[in-house]
Design a protein around this motif. Sequence first.
Motif, PDB file in Angstrom:
ATOM      1  N   LYS A 169       0.830  -1.201   0.000  1.00 11.18           N
ATOM      2  CA  LYS A 169       0.000   0.000   0.000  1.00 11.18           C
ATOM      3  C   LYS A 169       0.868   1.258   0.000  1.00 11.18           C
ATOM      4  CE  LYS A 169      -3.535   2.386   2.679  1.00 11.18           C
ATOM      5  NZ  LYS A 169      -4.340   2.398   3.919  1.00 11.18           N
ATOM      6  N   LYS A 170       1.931   1.247   0.805  1.00 13.74           N
ATOM      7  CA  LYS A 170       2.823   2.402   0.854  1.00 13.74           C
ATOM      8  C   LYS A 170       3.486   2.643  -0.503  1.00 13.74           C
ATOM      9  CE  LYS A 170       3.928   1.898   5.776  1.00 13.74           C
ATOM     10  NZ  LYS A 170       5.003   1.587   6.765  1.00 13.74           N
ATOM     11  N   GLU A 175       3.966   5.584  -5.677  1.00 14.00           N
ATOM     12  CA  GLU A 175       3.878   5.578  -7.145  1.00 14.00           C
ATOM     13  C   GLU A 175       2.811   6.558  -7.631  1.00 14.00           C
ATOM     14  OE1 GLU A 175       3.102   1.529  -8.065  1.00 14.00           O
ATOM     15  OE2 GLU A 175       5.207   0.907  -7.961  1.00 14.00           O
ATOM     16  N   ASN A 176       1.680   6.614  -6.933  1.00 11.25           N
ATOM     17  CA  ASN A 176       0.622   7.552  -7.314  1.00 11.25           C
ATOM     18  C   ASN A 176       1.082   9.001  -7.166  1.00 11.25           C
ATOM     19  OD1 ASN A 176      -1.173   5.494  -7.922  1.00 11.25           O
ATOM     20  ND2 ASN A 176      -2.163   5.536  -5.912  1.00 11.25           N
ATOM     21  N   PHE A 182       4.197  13.937 -12.185  1.00 11.20           N
ATOM     22  CA  PHE A 182       4.531  13.884 -13.608  1.00 11.20           C
ATOM     23  C   PHE A 182       3.387  14.431 -14.466  1.00 11.20           C
ATOM     24  CE2 PHE A 182       4.245  11.531 -17.638  1.00 11.20           C
ATOM     25  CZ  PHE A 182       5.432  11.921 -18.230  1.00 11.20           C
ATOM     26  N   VAL A 183       2.143  14.045 -14.144  1.00  9.35           N
ATOM     27  CA  VAL A 183       0.986  14.504 -14.915  1.00  9.35           C
ATOM     28  C   VAL A 183       0.828  16.015 -14.795  1.00  9.35           C
ATOM     29  CG1 VAL A 183      -1.541  14.448 -15.017  1.00  9.35           C
ATOM     30  CG2 VAL A 183      -0.252  12.318 -14.842  1.00  9.35           C
ATOM     31  N   LEU A 230      -5.971  10.126 -10.056  1.00 13.52           N
ATOM     32  CA  LEU A 230      -4.897  10.029  -9.070  1.00 13.52           C
ATOM     33  C   LEU A 230      -5.240  10.799  -7.795  1.00 13.52           C
ATOM     34  CD1 LEU A 230      -1.854  10.432 -11.489  1.00 13.52           C
ATOM     35  CD2 LEU A 230      -2.497   8.362 -10.245  1.00 13.52           C
ATOM     36  N   LEU A 231      -5.898  11.948  -7.948  1.00 15.09           N
ATOM     37  CA  LEU A 231      -6.324  12.713  -6.776  1.00 15.09           C
ATOM     38  C   LEU A 231      -7.370  11.943  -5.967  1.00 15.09           C
ATOM     39  CD1 LEU A 231      -6.579  16.341  -8.225  1.00 15.09           C
ATOM     40  CD2 LEU A 231      -4.940  15.509  -6.514  1.00 15.09           C
TER      41      LEU A 231
END
Length: 286
Positions: A169-170, A175-176, A182-183, A230-231
């Motif tokens: 999970k961490k 990664e998110n 990046f996005v 992602l948010l």
Amino acid sequence: MATNNSGAYTTANNNDGFYHKCIRLFSKYLNIIKSKILLYIICILAGIVPLVMYNYSVSDMYKASFTVAYDELFRKIYGDRLAKLNTLIQRKQYAEAAVVMKIPVNTVKSLNSIEGKNILGEDLSKDLNTDHLPFVVNIIVDDSSKTKAIQDGIVNFLATGNEFMSERKKIKELENEEELEFVEQQLRISDSLLKKGYRSGEGSSAGNTNKKEGSGFEYNYELYKRKQELLRKKRMPVYITVIDDAIVSTQAKKSFTVIGAAGFIIGNILFAMMALFVLPVLRYKD
């Protein structure tokens, strides 16, 4: 009917024969019961008593269920984990269950059993499908006021029940975060290029300018949708979500009429097996 139509006579004769066959069959069964009345009573009691005792044991129990949606792993893995948690409950290892569920021991003691089912009602631990359809968790408790706390404990166990899943999970959260950064960077670059392209395209043909702007806006929109996704994961980091809470509890016991009928049928089946197969085999002499 027999004198007017031979075919009709044959049909009536067949029906009459089938009826008499059934009568003879039940008559033979009753005669067997009369000759072995003690065995029959024992078999009927053997069918009814265990069911009545079990029904009485769960008379103060309540059953509830909740539906779970998830983004990670597969249903069989969750089914296996639920089965292991249920094993702890059946062995009365409440302290260990309380640790992995992160709820008080007294709350865990209210839990009688857990089982996972897919949306078709099949055992979750035997579901080998890799899609991400929701599944159902059924629980039986002896205190309906603790249903919600137990539900939260089970969900917490499924989400972060061991060190591997906690670390996973961490890593996913990290990664998110990196992808979100990046996005956002790509969005800034894309916005800048669109503004420059719009200014540089003022003297060019309208068709080329609109085409460039269209493709640029489409790319921007795709980045925007990914950013929102992602948010959402950042705001809701739990990868398991309850979409139908266990807010309604019903008594686990069945009607004694149903229990009695089921026990009577089981008792008759047991008697038929004993009288027609087991006893003749034991008494058979070559």
